[in-house]
Design an enzyme around this catalytic site. Structure first.
Site, short mmCIF file in Angstrom:
data_model
loop_
_atom_site.label_atom_id
_atom_site.label_comp_id
_atom_site.label_asym_id
_atom_site.label_seq_id
_atom_site.Cartn_x
_atom_site.Cartn_y
_atom_site.Cartn_z
N HIS A 17 -14.96 4.13 24.04
CA HIS A 17 -15.76 3.74 22.64
C HIS A 17 -14.83 3.54 21.53
CE1 HIS A 17 -19.66 4.80 24.43
NE2 HIS A 17 -19.43 6.05 24.52
N HIS A 74 -13.77 8.50 28.98
CA HIS A 74 -15.12 7.92 28.30
C HIS A 74 -15.20 7.68 26.75
CE1 HIS A 74 -19.47 7.25 28.26
NE2 HIS A 74 -19.38 7.96 27.08
N GLU A 75 -14.70 8.76 26.01
CA GLU A 75 -14.64 8.43 24.57
C GLU A 75 -13.63 7.58 24.38
OE1 GLU A 75 -16.93 9.61 22.92
OE2 GLU A 75 -18.09 10.79 24.52
#
Length: 451
Positions: free
Chosen positions: A26, A22-23
């Site tokens: 980003h 997920h990170e």
């Protein structure tokens, strides 16, 4: 204790993988958009390991593994030198800021597709969803479902195995009707449609089987009354029971179905039961006293033997497997099914069709991680894909502390042509945090209630 440690280990592995995915979404898009990333952290709180990369980003592993974050250069947070203002997140075009925020959930969906792709290449053994029995006057019986029929589709979604069937049945909680495509028998070359009226369907996912509440039970190979295993030191061994003994009667009742044997033993903890078995062509009388097993504050009997189960017919077995190319659309389709199911369940949670007691928290996730890891890599990958989709969808909810909340603010900015005021954002963060904390509290309470 070993089971707890096993579950905890794979919970941390699963969480670490999904947070990193997920990170990284980003992080990757931020870098592509020219935004300076100051810190990439897996976990919150005090750092237990960190390293500054050649790109100037500090990579951190923190003590609290329940999340992570990507800290980007931002004038709203720190003083930014004039030479780096162009690299600040707040100075990037709206579409780039939106892309950076949306990249986290997008990475979770892409990871799910990749995980399901691997699952489908490796292959999963399964059995065809063939109906074993239909309860009289049930919803299924009223729709014309009969034993021996094979469920091939539910509301247009193909169901090659029982996992697919259960997914689609759960997705219809709160609906008024459901359409099944069934083959009259396993050799039929065509399927017919059956429409189920769900107006009277009541189903609790926590304690009931969706299939059984509709009046159907899966086909199972015959369970014989011949013993295939007698555990060492068990009540059965103390009674003198042996492997290959055929149970004729238990507690003076003839043995006709194995379910009756289980019910009799569970209902008589510590009570002597007469047993009649056939051994080497002769009848032998014994006395069995089931051990006492405390479960949920209630005493139940336990004997310590198992029956011989006939093998599955080859015609009922299949391996869900695809080649590398065919697995791509199949993985995408599977991911979309999970997305649709998860989004639908969240909607029904807010409309009241699904009770909040069905929310699960970290303890349930840990159990799922440990159990699937115990079964093997392919099952653990499927679990990771499922949780990754859930993580992606939850992060898209329009709550300010989540990615969806940021995208909501960006949407307002696109319409009004000016950023949402910091005062409104701050208020939104407080409300969003309160909602998330309340949902987490309910989920954790539910976890403990299930222990």
């Amino acid at each position: 204790m070993s089971a707890i440690l096993w579950n905890l280990l794979f919970f941390l592995i699963a969480l670490g993988i999904l947070i990193a995915v997920h990170e990284y979404g980003h992080f990757w898009v931020a870098r592509k958009c020219g935004v300076k990333v100051e810190r990439f952290s897996i976990g919150f709180g005090k750092s237990i390991w960190k390293k500054v990369g050649k790109d100037g980003t500090e990579y951190t592993l923190a003590m609290i593994p329940l999340g992570g974050y990507v800290k980007m250069l931002d004038e709203r947070v720190d003083d930014v030198p004039e030479s780096q203002k162009e690299q600040a997140f707040n100075n990037r075009p709206l579409w780039q800021r939106s892309a950076i925020v949306a990249a986290g959930p997008a990475a979770n969906f892409l990871f799910a597709i990749a995980a399901y792709w691997l699952v489908m290449i490796i292959g999963v053994p399964a059995v065809k969803p063939i109906i074993g029995d239909v309860a009289p006057h049930s919803i299924a019986a009223q729709a014309g479902i009969e034993p021996g029929m094979e469920l091939t589709e539910i509301s247009g979604i193909k169901t090659p195995d029982w996992e697919s069937v259960n997914f689609q049945l759960i997705a219809h909680i709160g609906d008024s009707e459901m359409t099944l495509a069934v083959k009259p028998d396993e050799n039929a070359a065509y399927a017919i449609e059956k429409k189920l009226d769900l107006a009277t369907w009541s189903f609790d996912p926590e304690s009931q089987s969706a299939l059984r509440t509709l009046g159907m039970t899966p086909y199972r190979p015959e369970i014989t009354n011949v013993l295939s295993n007698v555990m060492e030191g068990s009540a059965a061994e103390r009674a003198g029971l042996l492997v290959n003994d055929r149970l004729l009667s238990l507690g003076d009742k003839p043995v006709t179905e194995w379910s009756g044997v289980v019910e009799t033993i569970r209902a008589n903890p510590g009570q002597a039961l007469s047993v009649l078995v056939e051994r080497d062509g002769a009848e032998v009388s014994l006395t069995l006293t089931p051990d006492v097993n405390e479960q949920d504050g209630k005493a139940t009997g336990y004997a310590g033997f198992a029956p011989h189960v006939e093998p599955w017919p080859e015609s009922h077995q299949l391996t869900l497997q695809h080649g590398p190319l065919d697995a791509v659309p199949a993985a995408m389709d599977k991911t979309w099914q999970v997305v649709s199911l998860t989004a639908g369940m969240i909607k029904k949670l807010f409309t009241g069709d699904v009770a909040v007691k069905n929310l699960s928290g970290p303890i349930s996730i840990a159990k799922g991680a440990g159990m699937t890891a115990d079964f093997g890599l392919v099952y653990f990958l499927g679990f990771l894909a499922l949780i990754s989709v859930n993580l992606g969808i939850i992060n898209l909810l329009p709550l300010p502390v989540l990615d969806g909340g940021h995208l909501l603010f960006f949407g307002i900015e696109a319409v009004t042509r000016r950023p949402v005021s910091e005062r409104v954002q701050d208020m939104g963060y407080r409300v969003g945090t309160a909602i998330i904390m309340a949902l987490m509290a309910v989920a954790i309470f539910n976890d403990f209630a299930r222990l």
